[in-house]
Design a protein around this motif. Structure first.
Motif, mmCIF file in Angstrom:
data_model
loop_
_atom_site.group_PDB
_atom_site.id
_atom_site.type_symbol
_atom_site.label_atom_id
_atom_site.label_comp_id
_atom_site.label_asym_id
_atom_site.label_seq_id
_atom_site.Cartn_x
_atom_site.Cartn_y
_atom_site.Cartn_z
ATOM 1 N N TYR A 119 8.129 -8.811 -2.938
ATOM 2 C CA TYR A 119 8.859 -8.761 -4.209
ATOM 3 C C TYR A 119 9.161 -7.315 -4.572
ATOM 4 C CZ TYR A 119 7.456 -13.603 -4.770
ATOM 5 O OH TYR A 119 7.278 -14.954 -4.582
ATOM 6 N N GLN A 120 10.365 -7.107 -5.108
ATOM 7 C CA GLN A 120 10.785 -5.796 -5.585
ATOM 8 C C GLN A 120 10.264 -5.605 -7.000
ATOM 9 O OE1 GLN A 120 12.699 -3.418 -3.910
ATOM 10 N NE2 GLN A 120 12.174 -2.137 -5.654
ATOM 11 N N LEU A 121 9.669 -4.443 -7.270
ATOM 12 C CA LEU A 121 9.227 -4.146 -8.629
ATOM 13 C C LEU A 121 10.445 -3.894 -9.504
ATOM 14 C CD1 LEU A 121 6.213 -1.789 -7.916
ATOM 15 C CD2 LEU A 121 6.186 -4.214 -8.438
ATOM 16 N N ALA B 173 2.821 -7.756 -18.108
ATOM 17 C CA ALA B 173 3.179 -9.108 -18.548
ATOM 18 C C ALA B 173 4.651 -9.150 -18.952
ATOM 19 C CB ALA B 173 2.296 -9.532 -19.712
ATOM 20 N N GLU B 174 5.272 -10.281 -18.703
ATOM 21 C CA GLU B 174 6.663 -10.589 -19.031
ATOM 22 C C GLU B 174 7.679 -9.965 -18.088
ATOM 23 O OE1 GLU B 174 7.559 -10.309 -23.186
ATOM 24 O OE2 GLU B 174 5.651 -11.180 -23.766
ATOM 25 N N GLU B 175 7.228 -9.279 -17.023
ATOM 26 C CA GLU B 175 8.160 -8.783 -16.019
ATOM 27 C C GLU B 175 8.447 -9.907 -15.027
ATOM 28 O OE1 GLU B 175 7.275 -4.052 -15.656
ATOM 29 O OE2 GLU B 175 6.037 -5.370 -14.420
ATOM 30 N N ALA B 176 9.661 -9.931 -14.510
ATOM 31 C CA ALA B 176 10.047 -10.902 -13.484
ATOM 32 C C ALA B 176 10.309 -10.143 -12.190
ATOM 33 C CB ALA B 176 11.282 -11.678 -13.911
ATOM 34 N N LEU B 177 9.625 -10.533 -11.136
ATOM 35 C CA LEU B 177 9.770 -9.883 -9.841
ATOM 36 C C LEU B 177 10.745 -10.671 -8.975
ATOM 37 C CD1 LEU B 177 6.018 -9.167 -9.025
ATOM 38 C CD2 LEU B 177 7.620 -7.796 -10.368
ATOM 39 N N ALA B 178 11.730 -9.975 -8.412
ATOM 40 C CA ALA B 178 12.708 -10.603 -7.524
ATOM 41 C C ALA B 178 12.254 -10.451 -6.081
ATOM 42 C CB ALA B 178 14.071 -9.943 -7.716
ATOM 43 N N VAL B 179 12.691 -11.363 -5.234
ATOM 44 C CA VAL B 179 12.389 -11.294 -3.809
ATOM 45 C C VAL B 179 13.051 -10.052 -3.225
ATOM 46 C CG1 VAL B 179 12.745 -12.431 -1.578
ATOM 47 C CG2 VAL B 179 12.130 -13.800 -3.578
ATOM 48 N N GLN B 180 12.288 -9.320 -2.420
ATOM 49 C CA GLN B 180 12.812 -8.140 -1.739
ATOM 50 C C GLN B 180 13.766 -8.595 -0.648
ATOM 51 O OE1 GLN B 180 12.279 -4.690 -2.029
ATOM 52 N NE2 GLN B 180 13.772 -4.527 -0.402
ATOM 53 N N GLU B 181 14.958 -8.048 -0.647
ATOM 54 C CA GLU B 181 15.932 -8.408 0.395
ATOM 55 C C GLU B 181 15.479 -7.877 1.733
ATOM 56 O OE1 GLU B 181 19.875 -7.236 -0.615
ATOM 57 O OE2 GLU B 181 19.739 -8.082 -2.633
ATOM 58 N N ARG B 182 15.645 -8.682 2.769
ATOM 59 C CA ARG B 182 15.284 -8.261 4.129
ATOM 60 C C ARG B 182 16.335 -7.313 4.644
ATOM 61 N NH1 ARG B 182 10.079 -9.842 4.878
ATOM 62 N NH2 ARG B 182 9.811 -11.923 4.086
ATOM 63 N N SER B 183 15.889 -6.208 5.300
ATOM 64 C CA SER B 183 16.869 -5.269 5.848
ATOM 65 C C SER B 183 17.162 -5.550 7.292
ATOM 66 C CB SER B 183 16.427 -3.838 5.717
ATOM 67 O OG SER B 183 15.148 -3.636 5.322
#
Length: 93
Positions: free
Chosen positions: A38-40, A83-93
């Protein structure tokens, strides 16, 4: 919705060190799986890996969509999770 739209919503942070955090999360827009990166969120820079899932006292490999669970996130910047942050999936390079 595309698989890369999956998010982990941080509900609370139980313990956090520089590179490891134990959090209660909710899986949004798909299932969370051990090994996912996950990307911060901005302005933090880094990624964390989902290494453990605990669902009501039972270890799991997958946290189904819309479920809550306790997870371990490991990687650069894990200690900065809030708290309350949403983590997105890290894109594969």
């Amino acid at each position: 919705m595309a698989a890369d739209a999956h998010r982990l919503l941080i509900i609370s942070v139980g313990s956090a060190e520089a590179s490891r955090a134990v959090c209660v999360v909710r899986s949004l827009y798909g299932s969370a799986r051990i090994g996912t990166l996950y990307q911060l969120p901005s302005p933090a820079d880094g990624t964390v890996e989902l290494t453990e899932i605990d669902w009501y006292g039972h270890p799991r490999e997958v946290l189904d969509e819309m479920h809550h669970g306790k997870v371990c996130l490991v990687g650069s910047g894990a200690g900065a999770l809030r708290a309350e942050e949403a983590l997105a999936v890290q894109e594969r390079s």
